[in-house]
Design a protein around this motif. Sequence first.
Motif, mmCIF file in Angstrom:
data_model
loop_
_atom_site.group_PDB
_atom_site.id
_atom_site.type_symbol
_atom_site.label_atom_id
_atom_site.label_comp_id
_atom_site.label_asym_id
_atom_site.label_seq_id
_atom_site.Cartn_x
_atom_site.Cartn_y
_atom_site.Cartn_z
ATOM 1 N N ALA A 28 0.842 -1.209 0.000
ATOM 2 C CA ALA A 28 0.000 0.000 0.000
ATOM 3 C C ALA A 28 0.873 1.253 0.000
ATOM 4 N N LEU A 29 1.950 1.204 0.754
ATOM 5 C CA LEU A 29 2.857 2.361 0.792
ATOM 6 C C LEU A 29 3.487 2.587 -0.584
ATOM 7 N N ASP A 30 3.982 1.514 -1.197
ATOM 8 C CA ASP A 30 4.612 1.663 -2.529
ATOM 9 C C ASP A 30 3.622 2.224 -3.546
ATOM 10 N N LYS A 31 2.366 1.784 -3.440
ATOM 11 C CA LYS A 31 1.347 2.262 -4.379
ATOM 12 C C LYS A 31 1.142 3.777 -4.218
ATOM 13 N N GLU A 32 1.093 4.219 -2.970
ATOM 14 C CA GLU A 32 0.890 5.651 -2.711
ATOM 15 C C GLU A 32 2.140 6.456 -3.095
ATOM 16 N N LEU A 33 3.311 5.887 -2.834
ATOM 17 C CA LEU A 33 4.546 6.579 -3.252
ATOM 18 C C LEU A 33 4.561 6.735 -4.775
ATOM 19 N N GLU A 34 4.185 5.668 -5.470
ATOM 20 C CA GLU A 34 4.190 5.717 -6.936
ATOM 21 C C GLU A 34 3.201 6.779 -7.438
ATOM 22 N N ARG A 35 2.040 6.830 -6.804
ATOM 23 C CA ARG A 35 1.015 7.795 -7.230
ATOM 24 C C ARG A 35 1.519 9.235 -7.045
ATOM 25 N N VAL A 36 2.067 9.507 -5.879
ATOM 26 C CA VAL A 36 2.495 10.886 -5.586
ATOM 27 C C VAL A 36 3.773 11.233 -6.370
ATOM 28 N N TYR A 37 4.693 10.278 -6.477
ATOM 29 C CA TYR A 37 5.915 10.541 -7.259
ATOM 30 C C TYR A 37 5.537 10.902 -8.704
ATOM 31 N N HIS A 108 4.085 14.164 4.784
ATOM 32 C CA HIS A 108 3.500 13.100 5.600
ATOM 33 C C HIS A 108 3.590 11.734 4.920
ATOM 34 N N LEU A 109 3.705 11.736 3.601
ATOM 35 C CA LEU A 109 3.978 10.461 2.929
ATOM 36 C C LEU A 109 5.410 10.013 3.250
ATOM 37 N N MET A 110 6.326 10.977 3.277
ATOM 38 C CA MET A 110 7.707 10.655 3.673
ATOM 39 C C MET A 110 7.740 10.141 5.115
ATOM 40 N N LEU A 111 6.937 10.782 5.970
ATOM 41 C CA LEU A 111 6.881 10.351 7.372
ATOM 42 C C LEU A 111 6.369 8.913 7.467
ATOM 43 N N ARG A 112 5.344 8.615 6.690
ATOM 44 C CA ARG A 112 4.810 7.235 6.705
ATOM 45 C C ARG A 112 5.903 6.249 6.277
ATOM 46 N N ALA A 113 6.650 6.603 5.225
ATOM 47 C CA ALA A 113 7.713 5.707 4.754
ATOM 48 C C ALA A 113 8.804 5.550 5.814
ATOM 49 N N LYS A 114 9.093 6.632 6.536
ATOM 50 C CA LYS A 114 10.095 6.544 7.606
ATOM 51 C C LYS A 114 9.580 5.657 8.741
ATOM 52 N N ALA A 115 8.271 5.767 9.029
ATOM 53 C CA ALA A 115 7.687 4.962 10.106
ATOM 54 C C ALA A 115 7.725 3.474 9.743
ATOM 55 N N VAL A 116 7.478 3.166 8.474
ATOM 56 C CA VAL A 116 7.540 1.764 8.027
ATOM 57 C C VAL A 116 8.976 1.249 8.160
ATOM 58 N N LYS A 117 9.910 2.085 7.749
ATOM 59 C CA LYS A 117 11.328 1.709 7.841
ATOM 60 C C LYS A 117 11.720 1.468 9.304
ATOM 61 N N PHE A 118 11.256 2.352 10.179
ATOM 62 C CA PHE A 118 11.599 2.208 11.593
ATOM 63 C C PHE A 118 11.005 0.922 12.152
ATOM 64 N N ARG A 119 9.739 0.650 11.795
ATOM 65 C CA ARG A 119 9.097 -0.561 12.317
ATOM 66 C C ARG A 119 9.788 -1.822 11.791
ATOM 67 N N ASP A 120 10.353 -1.723 10.581
ATOM 68 C CA ASP A 120 11.093 -2.863 10.026
ATOM 69 C C ASP A 120 12.444 -3.065 10.722
ATOM 70 N N GLY A 121 12.799 -2.142 11.608
ATOM 71 C CA GLY A 121 14.086 -2.249 12.313
ATOM 72 C C GLY A 121 15.252 -1.735 11.485
ATOM 73 N N ASP A 122 14.923 -1.048 10.376
ATOM 74 C CA ASP A 122 15.970 -0.555 9.483
ATOM 75 C C ASP A 122 16.416 0.827 9.948
ATOM 76 N N VAL A 123 17.086 0.863 11.106
ATOM 77 C CA VAL A 123 17.484 2.156 11.669
ATOM 78 C C VAL A 123 18.815 1.994 12.400
ATOM 79 N N LYS A 124 19.658 3.019 12.293
ATOM 80 C CA LYS A 124 20.990 2.927 12.887
ATOM 81 C C LYS A 124 20.946 3.247 14.375
ATOM 82 N N PHE A 125 21.907 2.646 15.110
ATOM 83 C CA PHE A 125 22.047 2.956 16.538
ATOM 84 C C PHE A 125 22.256 4.459 16.714
ATOM 85 N N ARG A 126 23.078 5.051 15.825
ATOM 86 C CA ARG A 126 23.360 6.492 15.889
ATOM 87 C C ARG A 126 22.071 7.308 15.900
ATOM 88 N N ASP A 127 21.134 6.940 15.018
ATOM 89 C CA ASP A 127 19.924 7.743 14.890
ATOM 90 C C ASP A 127 19.053 7.635 16.135
#
Length: 446
Positions: A28-37, A108-127
């Motif tokens: 769903a996120l990719d679909k919305e990113l594609e639409r807005v991009y 807010h679409l960028m925020l949603r993508a960041k939230a998905v990334k964070f939930r996937d655990g794709d985040v650095k210790f530094r951040d």
Amino acid sequence: MTTREGSLEAPTRHPLDWHNPEFYDHAALDKELERVYDICHGCRRCVSLCGAFPTLFDLIDESKTGEVDGVAKADYGKVVDQCYLCDVCYMTKCPYVPPHPWNVDFPHLMLRAKAVKFRDGDVKFRDKLLTGTDRLGKLATIPVVVQIVNKANTMPSARKVMQAVLGVDAGARLPPYAPDPLRSHAEPSVAWPVRDGERTPGKVAVFATCYVNYNEPGIGHDLLKLLAHNEIPYRLAEKEACCGMPKLELGDLESVEKLKNVNIPQLAALARDGYAIVTPVPSCTLMYKQELPLLFADDPDVRVVADAMFDPFEYFVARDKDGLLKKDFTQPLGKVSYHIPCHSRVQNVGQKTREALQWVPGTEVNTVERCAGHDGTWGIKEEYFAQSMKIGKPVFARMNENDPDYVSSDCPMAGSRIMQGIGEKSGPPRARKEHPLTLLRIAYGL
Ligand code: SF4
Ligand code: SF4
């Protein structure tokens, strides 16, 4: 579908449905990113605002089809990583924001993508570390530790280690920590009588913010002196935690909620008790005015706090309109180069700081309204530091025009970055960096 640009109605912003499992659904996120991009590809107005749009347009232009469908979905995140959620594209450029049926809310679409990334655990210790501003501040301001941290932050050898271990660029100047945080050394208020105005409550609760509390408490002391000079009773908000903006920028929405649960109940009680809540850092003000109400749309306490929240100069200018502000300035400020940070611009309150500085006789204000490139923790990360200095370059040049006496920004971190940028191009500036609240305190002769 309409191709009409813009709208006759005022822009609206939809709440973020971030508790809905669909919000985190990759397809769903990719679909919305594609639409807005695709809409952005056809528009391209925002190309000069930040790195996100040039990254997107390069990906499209270099793809086999020359369209969004030629861009690999795996590359969508490259655009997201370039967004530091300044909100300027939404607030100042985009003709397709709601209520336009295309419903584009790029930040807010960028925020949603960041939230998905964070939930996937794709985040650095530094951040995670850098966005824990409250914890870092408490730790770094312990006696003795504060001297060690401040010394290390200015030692090239220590900074190289920090870059290698943490990914904080050795070239980015870091703000020193203060040995005496604001909250433990704030002057108590005199019990002035409360004089409510038509636009302003007559008593103020100050949400100190992590930065002012731990790094530049002088800004907070100056705010309190301005309130005292104008006989406005004040107090500090109790039990303060970080406003949550750094965690929001990381997409860590669960932490935003935990911080909200610490701050909002007591701030809401103050608001209901008739206090104006004044926050001296624009990103934190914006968090309360805009982001929390969109994340927690059903929480009445969040709305009450948003309605009571003021930028300090928004408060002082409204207080003046109420006929309740002194203008007994005794000191001219000379030439002030004043920078409006993105998170002040998008509050949509007008140029209140500039207006207040122009009250001071013998003061000439050169106003610069453009991104300085620091953007929270984004501009100190090794992978973005050089780019952030490039983004800030036009601002550094404009702020140094006409040999100013003062360089000033509502965002203290942007102010420091501007001084660094000027220094790297033209040598140490003659101008002093002071926050606008400090400038007003100087002008009053306090
Ligand atoms: S919110 Fe700011 S950084 Fe993000 S895409 Fe828009 S202009 Fe760029
Ligand atoms: S965010 Fe709006 S204005 Fe900016 S490029 Fe996309 S469609 Fe155009």
